[in-house]
Design a protein around this motif. Structure first.
Motif, PDB file in Angstrom:
ATOM      1  N   VAL A 185     -48.568  31.979  21.121  1.00  0.00           N
ATOM      2  CA  VAL A 185     -48.129  31.243  19.931  1.00  0.00           C
ATOM      3  C   VAL A 185     -49.146  30.147  19.603  1.00  0.00           C
ATOM      4  CG1 VAL A 185     -46.395  29.681  19.000  1.00  0.00           C
ATOM      5  CG2 VAL A 185     -45.671  31.734  20.232  1.00  0.00           C
ATOM      6  N   GLU A 186     -49.601  29.431  20.631  1.00  0.00           N
ATOM      7  CA  GLU A 186     -50.556  28.339  20.412  1.00  0.00           C
ATOM      8  C   GLU A 186     -51.861  28.843  19.830  1.00  0.00           C
ATOM      9  OE1 GLU A 186     -53.850  25.851  20.804  1.00  0.00           O
ATOM     10  OE2 GLU A 186     -53.616  27.569  22.155  1.00  0.00           O
ATOM     11  N   GLN A 187     -52.404  29.905  20.411  1.00  0.00           N
ATOM     12  CA  GLN A 187     -53.662  30.471  19.918  1.00  0.00           C
ATOM     13  C   GLN A 187     -53.529  30.956  18.477  1.00  0.00           C
ATOM     14  OE1 GLN A 187     -55.931  33.218  22.727  1.00  0.00           O
ATOM     15  NE2 GLN A 187     -53.976  33.051  23.784  1.00  0.00           N
ATOM     16  N   THR A 188     -52.468  31.718  18.217  1.00  0.00           N
ATOM     17  CA  THR A 188     -52.271  32.307  16.893  1.00  0.00           C
ATOM     18  C   THR A 188     -52.091  31.232  15.832  1.00  0.00           C
ATOM     19  OG1 THR A 188     -51.191  34.222  17.925  1.00  0.00           O
ATOM     20  CG2 THR A 188     -50.865  33.927  15.568  1.00  0.00           C
ATOM     21  N   THR A 189     -51.296  30.227  16.130  1.00  0.00           N
ATOM     22  CA  THR A 189     -51.043  29.133  15.184  1.00  0.00           C
ATOM     23  C   THR A 189     -52.333  28.370  14.889  1.00  0.00           C
ATOM     24  OG1 THR A 189     -48.778  28.905  16.009  1.00  0.00           O
ATOM     25  CG2 THR A 189     -49.682  27.067  14.750  1.00  0.00           C
ATOM     26  N   ARG A 190     -53.100  28.076  15.927  1.00  0.00           N
ATOM     27  CA  ARG A 190     -54.365  27.347  15.736  1.00  0.00           C
ATOM     28  C   ARG A 190     -55.335  28.152  14.874  1.00  0.00           C
ATOM     29  NH1 ARG A 190     -58.418  27.756  19.396  1.00  0.00           N
ATOM     30  NH2 ARG A 190     -56.909  28.294  21.027  1.00  0.00           N
ATOM     31  N   PHE A 191     -55.480  29.442  15.176  1.00  0.00           N
ATOM     32  CA  PHE A 191     -56.381  30.290  14.392  1.00  0.00           C
ATOM     33  C   PHE A 191     -55.928  30.387  12.940  1.00  0.00           C
ATOM     34  CE2 PHE A 191     -57.787  32.997  18.293  1.00  0.00           C
ATOM     35  CZ  PHE A 191     -58.631  31.971  18.688  1.00  0.00           C
ATOM     36  N   PHE A 192     -54.617  30.480  12.727  1.00  0.00           N
ATOM     37  CA  PHE A 192     -54.081  30.618  11.375  1.00  0.00           C
ATOM     38  C   PHE A 192     -54.437  29.408  10.523  1.00  0.00           C
ATOM     39  CE2 PHE A 192     -50.539  30.037   8.324  1.00  0.00           C
ATOM     40  CZ  PHE A 192     -50.648  31.227   7.617  1.00  0.00           C
ATOM     41  N   TYR A 193     -54.206  28.211  11.057  1.00  0.00           N
ATOM     42  CA  TYR A 193     -54.475  27.009  10.274  1.00  0.00           C
ATOM     43  C   TYR A 193     -55.971  26.749  10.132  1.00  0.00           C
ATOM     44  CZ  TYR A 193     -49.534  26.019   9.993  1.00  0.00           C
ATOM     45  OH  TYR A 193     -48.189  26.111   9.702  1.00  0.00           O
ATOM     46  N   GLU A 194     -56.752  27.167  11.112  1.00  0.00           N
ATOM     47  CA  GLU A 194     -58.205  27.070  10.967  1.00  0.00           C
ATOM     48  C   GLU A 194     -58.687  27.979   9.834  1.00  0.00           C
ATOM     49  OE1 GLU A 194     -59.383  26.053  15.639  1.00  0.00           O
ATOM     50  OE2 GLU A 194     -59.835  28.024  14.776  1.00  0.00           O
ATOM     51  N   THR A 195     -58.104  29.164   9.741  1.00  0.00           N
ATOM     52  CA  THR A 195     -58.458  30.107   8.683  1.00  0.00           C
ATOM     53  C   THR A 195     -58.105  29.549   7.310  1.00  0.00           C
ATOM     54  OG1 THR A 195     -58.235  32.065  10.087  1.00  0.00           O
ATOM     55  CG2 THR A 195     -57.963  32.392   7.727  1.00  0.00           C
ATOM     56  N   ILE A 196     -56.906  28.990   7.188  1.00  0.00           N
ATOM     57  CA  ILE A 196     -56.483  28.399   5.912  1.00  0.00           C
ATOM     58  C   ILE A 196     -57.407  27.246   5.530  1.00  0.00           C
ATOM     59  CG2 ILE A 196     -54.690  27.039   4.788  1.00  0.00           C
ATOM     60  CD1 ILE A 196     -52.622  28.673   6.248  1.00  0.00           C
ATOM     61  N   SER A 197     -57.743  26.404   6.494  1.00  0.00           N
ATOM     62  CA  SER A 197     -58.599  25.253   6.233  1.00  0.00           C
ATOM     63  C   SER A 197     -59.984  25.694   5.774  1.00  0.00           C
ATOM     64  CB  SER A 197     -58.727  24.398   7.496  1.00  0.00           C
ATOM     65  OG  SER A 197     -59.599  23.304   7.288  1.00  0.00           O
ATOM     66  N   ALA A 198     -60.540  26.702   6.450  1.00  0.00           N
ATOM     67  CA  ALA A 198     -61.871  27.200   6.076  1.00  0.00           C
ATOM     68  C   ALA A 198     -61.845  27.823   4.692  1.00  0.00           C
ATOM     69  CB  ALA A 198     -62.350  28.210   7.109  1.00  0.00           C
ATOM     70  N   HIS A 199     -60.764  28.527   4.383  1.00  0.00           N
ATOM     71  CA  HIS A 199     -60.625  29.162   3.063  1.00  0.00           C
ATOM     72  C   HIS A 199     -60.521  28.100   1.970  1.00  0.00           C
ATOM     73  CE1 HIS A 199     -59.761  32.130   0.100  1.00  0.00           C
ATOM     74  NE2 HIS A 199     -58.499  31.782  -0.070  1.00  0.00           N
ATOM     75  N   ASP A 200     -59.746  27.066   2.225  1.00  0.00           N
ATOM     76  CA  ASP A 200     -59.603  25.987   1.245  1.00  0.00           C
ATOM     77  C   ASP A 200     -60.936  25.282   1.005  1.00  0.00           C
ATOM     78  OD1 ASP A 200     -56.942  26.549   0.984  1.00  0.00           O
ATOM     79  OD2 ASP A 200     -56.246  24.913   2.274  1.00  0.00           O
ATOM     80  N   ASP A 201     -61.710  25.098   2.087  1.00  0.00           N
ATOM     81  CA  ASP A 201     -63.017  24.440   1.958  1.00  0.00           C
ATOM     82  C   ASP A 201     -63.958  25.268   1.078  1.00  0.00           C
ATOM     83  OD1 ASP A 201     -62.184  22.369   3.532  1.00  0.00           O
ATOM     84  OD2 ASP A 201     -63.138  23.098   5.365  1.00  0.00           O
ATOM     85  N   LYS A 202     -63.904  26.598   1.230  1.00  0.00           N
ATOM     86  CA  LYS A 202     -64.753  27.472   0.417  1.00  0.00           C
ATOM     87  C   LYS A 202     -64.378  27.388  -1.056  1.00  0.00           C
ATOM     88  CE  LYS A 202     -66.045  30.906   3.888  1.00  0.00           C
ATOM     89  NZ  LYS A 202     -65.977  32.365   4.283  1.00  0.00           N
ATOM     90  N   ILE A 203     -63.060  27.325  -1.333  1.00  0.00           N
ATOM     91  CA  ILE A 203     -62.593  27.215  -2.718  1.00  0.00           C
ATOM     92  C   ILE A 203     -63.075  25.909  -3.335  1.00  0.00           C
ATOM     93  CG2 ILE A 203     -60.560  26.982  -4.177  1.00  0.00           C
ATOM     94  CD1 ILE A 203     -59.108  28.900  -2.306  1.00  0.00           C
ATOM     95  N   LYS A 204     -62.984  24.817  -2.571  1.00  0.00           N
ATOM     96  CA  LYS A 204     -63.426  23.510  -3.066  1.00  0.00           C
ATOM     97  C   LYS A 204     -64.915  23.518  -3.340  1.00  0.00           C
ATOM     98  CE  LYS A 204     -59.825  20.909  -0.649  1.00  0.00           C
ATOM     99  NZ  LYS A 204     -59.546  19.950   0.474  1.00  0.00           N
ATOM    100  N   GLU A 205     -65.674  24.183  -2.452  1.00  0.00           N
ATOM    101  CA  GLU A 205     -67.123  24.258  -2.617  1.00  0.00           C
ATOM    102  C   GLU A 205     -67.499  25.012  -3.886  1.00  0.00           C
ATOM    103  OE1 GLU A 205     -70.949  23.336  -1.682  1.00  0.00           O
ATOM    104  OE2 GLU A 205     -69.156  22.698  -0.575  1.00  0.00           O
ATOM    105  N   LYS A 206     -66.763  26.070  -4.180  1.00  0.00           N
ATOM    106  CA  LYS A 206     -67.040  26.867  -5.392  1.00  0.00           C
ATOM    107  C   LYS A 206     -66.745  26.080  -6.655  1.00  0.00           C
ATOM    108  CE  LYS A 206     -66.286  31.496  -3.503  1.00  0.00           C
ATOM    109  NZ  LYS A 206     -65.438  32.736  -3.567  1.00  0.00           N
TER     110      LYS A 206
END
Length: 209
Positions: free
Chosen positions: A186-207
């Motif tokens: 649960v810990e690994q999956t949750t951490r990866f999920f929010y890291e993915t969302i954060s990275a995706h949001d950063d890419k959108i902001k950059e664009k």
């Protein structure tokens, strides 16, 4: 929209990770459920399976007897390849249609393609990143024997029918070790999920800059 391709080895715990991701808000498209849809009686894939494997793989209600078909194909790699050639194109077509619909209706979604044969089928090409759920072979074997009632030989047949899990892990963007406790998974999956969302949001902001 962010598309995660989720895979692993048989009995590695992929369904557990999929459930966790769903609870976190991801949209799950389950290849096993889709595969059942495309082989319903009368569907083109059903017709091809009956033509290839005969009436012996049918139940009385004309649905595919998955246990009988499984014993056939997992004891003969050439038969397994034939089955995959029948089902995989139909599953991929369904996935493409669903992803197109999701992109229109919910462009901010995180979509998880839950696919046991993600690499083998070529469906990894539909994903932005690949997650692999890993477990030690001994753990896989024990889980299969306990869960499915397989003999050791039957369990090894199922494990060996797939791409080696170590190879999948080498090709992954993220690897979840599911040989430990549920809390650790649960810990690994949750951490990866929010890291993915954060990275995706950063890419959108950059664009948008």
């Amino acid at each position: 929209m962010r598309v995660i391709g989720l895979t692993g080895g048989i009995a590695s715990g992929k369904s557990t990770v999929s459930y966790i991701l769903k609870s976190l808000g991801a949209v799950i498209i389950d290849a096993d459920k889709v595969a059942r849809k495309v082989v319903e009686p009368g569907q083109p894939a059903w017709q091809d399976i009956v033509k290839e494997f005969g009436q012996q793989v049918l139940n009385e209600d004309m649905t595919i007897n998955r246990e009988v078909l499984g014993k056939l194909v997992f004891s003969d790699q050439s038969l397994l390849a034939k089955l995959n050639r029948i089902t995989h194109p139909r599953v991929i077509e369904y996935f493409r249609e669903e992803l197109a619909r999701m992109a229109r209706e919910n462009p901010e979604a995180v979509v998880v393609l839950d696919v046991p044969l993600l690499f083998e089928s070529g469906m990894y090409r539909l994903a932005d990143e690949i997650w692999v759920v890993w477990a030690d072979e001994k753990v896989q074997l024990e889980r299969l024997m306990e869960r499915e009632g397989f003999t050791p030989e039957e369990a090894w047949q199922r494990i060996r029918a797939q791409m080696p899990l170590e190879e999948k892990a080498r090709r992954a963007d993220r690897v979840i070790n599911n040989s430990g406790t549920l809390d650790e998974t649960v810990e690994q999956t949750t951490r990866f999920f929010y890291e993915t969302i954060s990275a995706h949001d950063d890419k959108i902001k950059e664009k948008k800059r």
